[in-house]
Design an enzyme around this catalytic site. Structure first.
Site, short mmCIF file in Angstrom:
data_model
loop_
_atom_site.label_atom_id
_atom_site.label_comp_id
_atom_site.label_asym_id
_atom_site.label_seq_id
_atom_site.Cartn_x
_atom_site.Cartn_y
_atom_site.Cartn_z
N CYS A 122 14.20 3.94 -24.16
CA CYS A 122 13.19 4.44 -25.09
C CYS A 122 13.66 5.62 -25.95
CB CYS A 122 11.90 4.73 -24.34
SG CYS A 122 11.06 3.19 -23.87
N LYS A 124 13.93 8.94 -26.82
CA LYS A 124 14.89 10.04 -26.76
C LYS A 124 15.99 9.80 -25.73
CE LYS A 124 12.32 11.80 -29.78
NZ LYS A 124 11.38 10.67 -29.73
N CYS A 195 8.51 -0.74 -26.89
CA CYS A 195 7.45 -1.31 -27.73
C CYS A 195 8.00 -2.30 -28.74
CB CYS A 195 6.67 -0.20 -28.42
SG CYS A 195 5.75 0.83 -27.26
N SER A 517 6.69 8.75 -35.77
CA SER A 517 6.99 7.70 -34.82
C SER A 517 7.64 6.54 -35.55
CB SER A 517 5.69 7.23 -34.15
OG SER A 517 5.85 5.96 -33.58
#
Length: 616
Positions: A122, A124, A195, A517
């Protein structure tokens, strides 16, 4: 001939104590002299992109042992940006990148590991591990947890694809019923994995392929699919081979700085622009380049953005395609193949397979390969079954998407646009540049002019948007949210999402020294540098000031006379110690975040630490 780093702790009578401790971990006499491979996992139950990684480190470790190495696993932290979004938790997201990089360095150097397999996924975590890899410069292979399957639900008798962003938009839309909102929420994130759109996590995992540090399909093969197991098994085998090539054959070509060199960084950025990746990738590539002492800057990104077409349009820039569709069309290698045929890539680069770019394309580009096993791998599809387990299904698409005219991945001739998916803008409000994801901007908004509505926190902006204080034509300015001013450079996903919820997504612009984002779309301009807390002109904007945005011309201008700006600057400096801080914002900032802020640079430097303050 380089000496195994691990020999420092495994050889010589003076290391009897260290060997005694190694023996207590299960090592034997036969293991002393083998390469010690760090398996850097990031399993956590907090993050859907990492919830399935618990046993995958063991899978890699067993393969390392079977291939003649010694595997030692440890974990890093992992922050879920979606769960941390919209409250004080988001202050910790970007700083966690530095913590991850440091923790990898600490563990690997403290124990003298010879090489690494980085199990990331994901937002970071992949960048943090990438920074550490280039900092340490020992053999490494990245293998990510893989993307989530796209959500699907039935509304108005029509099956639609969904992701996290849809749930957020509809949840705040006053015109959506509670029942429909709940149905979307329950359907948006059906499986483990990062995602499902071209958000930051998937963008970064794709870029590791272009950098040459991961295997083909790493960025696109679904987390749930059985085929993904092979990536982990092969990583375990290959890393031992890379370690032996370097330490036993003096082959420095396998080191990350020689694989992910400037040419590879340019290829990664070209890929990013072509696929309309997250703007956060700019931040992370700049940071990684600095760790590797690679001369790759915003100027390079600006240069590349002017010549690369937009070849792959994926959610959130459109809802037709998600990562599972990118994979069906050939994944990252499929996009690189089209870029290569357009003459846009540096071809003299290598990867962890030991192949050049042309060799990799010949073997793995679905438009070129004759290998049926490769075609079968890219036919791996979703099962549509809710699960948190890796490798839990083996569904296949009936056919690959090789339509380069109207399919998910296009050729240059049939590009979604000849202008790429990311652009760098310059002007007095961002002298050192700012970033916009053009892939998510409507053509009608490419040139925009409007009055500023200024807010000194994300929270105030959200309250104003939902309260009807922002109207069509406004330019929302959110400042003091940069790396130093936030601190932590929060993502502005909620303001951009709520603009859409209120029907303003196509009629307003948003400018910030914070970031966005990967799920953001619309006229959203971030990373304004210098940030307000560093004396940037974004800190001098006042309500009603006109701001002109011209993406085709790559310009962003605060239409205020120079003498007026000079007067405002004098007024700001007259505040003394309070200069370049928010005028009216209450925010609890921990000592950990204050320490981060002291060393943080603006976004044009990747928001890395200011080495000059450390004597570096």
């Amino acid at each position: 001939m380089p000496k195994y780093r691990s020999a420092t702790t495994t050889h010589g009578r003076n290391m009897a104590g260290a060997r005694a401790l190694w023996r207590a971990t299960g090592m034997t006499d036969d293991d002393f002299g083998k390469p010690i491979i760090a398996v850097v996992n990031s399993f956590t139950q907090f993050v859907p992109g990492h919830v399935h990684l618990r046993d995958l480190g063991k899978l890699v470790a067993e393969q390392i042992e079977a291939s003649g190495g010694v595997a030692k696993e440890f974990n890093t932290i992992a922050v879920d940006d979606g769960i941390a979004m919209g409250h004080g938790g988001m202050l910790y997201s970007l700083p966690s990148r530095e913590l991850i990089a440091d923790s990898v360095e600490y563990m690997v150097n403290a124990h003298c590991a010879d090489a690494m397999v980085c199990i990331s996924n994901c937002d970071k975590i992949t960048p943090g591990m990438l920074m550490a890899s280039l900092r340490l410069n020992i053999p490494v292979i990245f293998v990510s947890g893989g993307p989530m399957e796209a959500g699907k639900t039935k509304l108005s008798n029509q099956i639609i694809k969904l992701d996290l962003i849809d749930a957020m938009i509809q949840g705040a839309n006053p015109n959506v019923s509670d029942a429909d909102s709940e149905q979307i929420e329950r359907s948006a994130c059906p499986t483990c994995g990062s995602c499902s759109g071209m958000f930051t996590a998937n963008s970064m995992n794709c870029l590791t392929e272009a950098l040459g540090l991961s295997q083909p399909a790493n960025g696109s093969l679904l987390a749930t699919h059985a085929d993904r197991r092979d990536l982990f098994l092969n990583a375990g085998t290959r890393i031992v081979g890379l370690a032996k090539r370097y330490y036993e054959q003096d082959d420095a070509s396998v080191l990350p700085r020689n694989i992910a060199n400037k040419a590879a960084f340019e290829n990664a950025m070209i890929l990013d622009i072509a696929m309309g990746g997250s703007t956060n990738t700019v931040l992370h590539l700049l940071a990684a380049a600095q760790e590797g002492e690679i001369d790759f800057t915003m100027s390079d990104i600006d240069r590349l953005s002017r010549k690369v077409p937009h070849l792959c349009k994926v959610a959130p820039s459109g809802q037709k395609y998600h990562m599972e569709d990118v994979h069906r069309a050939g994944g990252v290698i499929g996009i690189l193949g089209e870029l290569d045929r357009a003459g846009l890539l540096n071809r003299e680069v290598n990867n962890v397979l030991g192949k050049t770019l042309p060799e990799t394309l010949e073997a793995y580009d679905v438009m070129l390969t004759k290998d049926e096993s490769v075609k079968r791998m890219y036919s791996a599809g979703p099962a549509g079954i809710r699960t948190t387990k890796a490798f839990s299904q083996d569904c296949r698409w009936d056919s690959l998407d090789t339509d380069r005219q109207e399919g998910c991945i296009r050729s240059r001739e049939y590009a979604y646009s000849q202008d790429g998916g990311l652009a760098v803008l310059y002007g007095n409000i961002a002298v050192d540049g700012c970033i916009v994801k053009t892939a998510g901007v409507d053509k009608e908004s490419l040139i925009f002019r409007g009055p500023a509505k200024v807010y000194e926190s994300q929270d105030d902006a959200v309250e104003a948007i939902l309260g009807g204080k922002v109207v069509a034509g406004d330019v929302v300015v959110i400042r003091y949210e940069g790396p130093k001013g936030g601190p932590g450079m929060q993502e502005m996903l909620y303001p951009t999402t709520y603009l859409k919820s209120m029907g303003l997504g196509k009629s307003c612009a948003l400018i910030t020294d914070g970031r966005f984002s990967g799920g953001t779309s619309g006229l959203s301009i971030g990373h304004a540098s210098p940030e307000a807390a560093s004396g940037g002109i974004i800190g001098l904007v006042q309500d009603g000031d006109m701001i002109a945005i011209d993406i085709p011309s790559r310009s962003i201008v605060l239409d205020v006379a120079e003498n007026e700006l000079a007067s405002r600057r004098e007024t700001e400096l007259a505040r003394g110690d309070a200069a370049w801080t928010p005028h009216n914002r209450e925010r609890q900032v921990s000592f950990a975040l204050r320490a981060y802020a002291i060393l943080a640079t603006s976004a044009d430097k990747g928001a890395v630490r200011d080495k000059s303050k450390l004597g570096g």
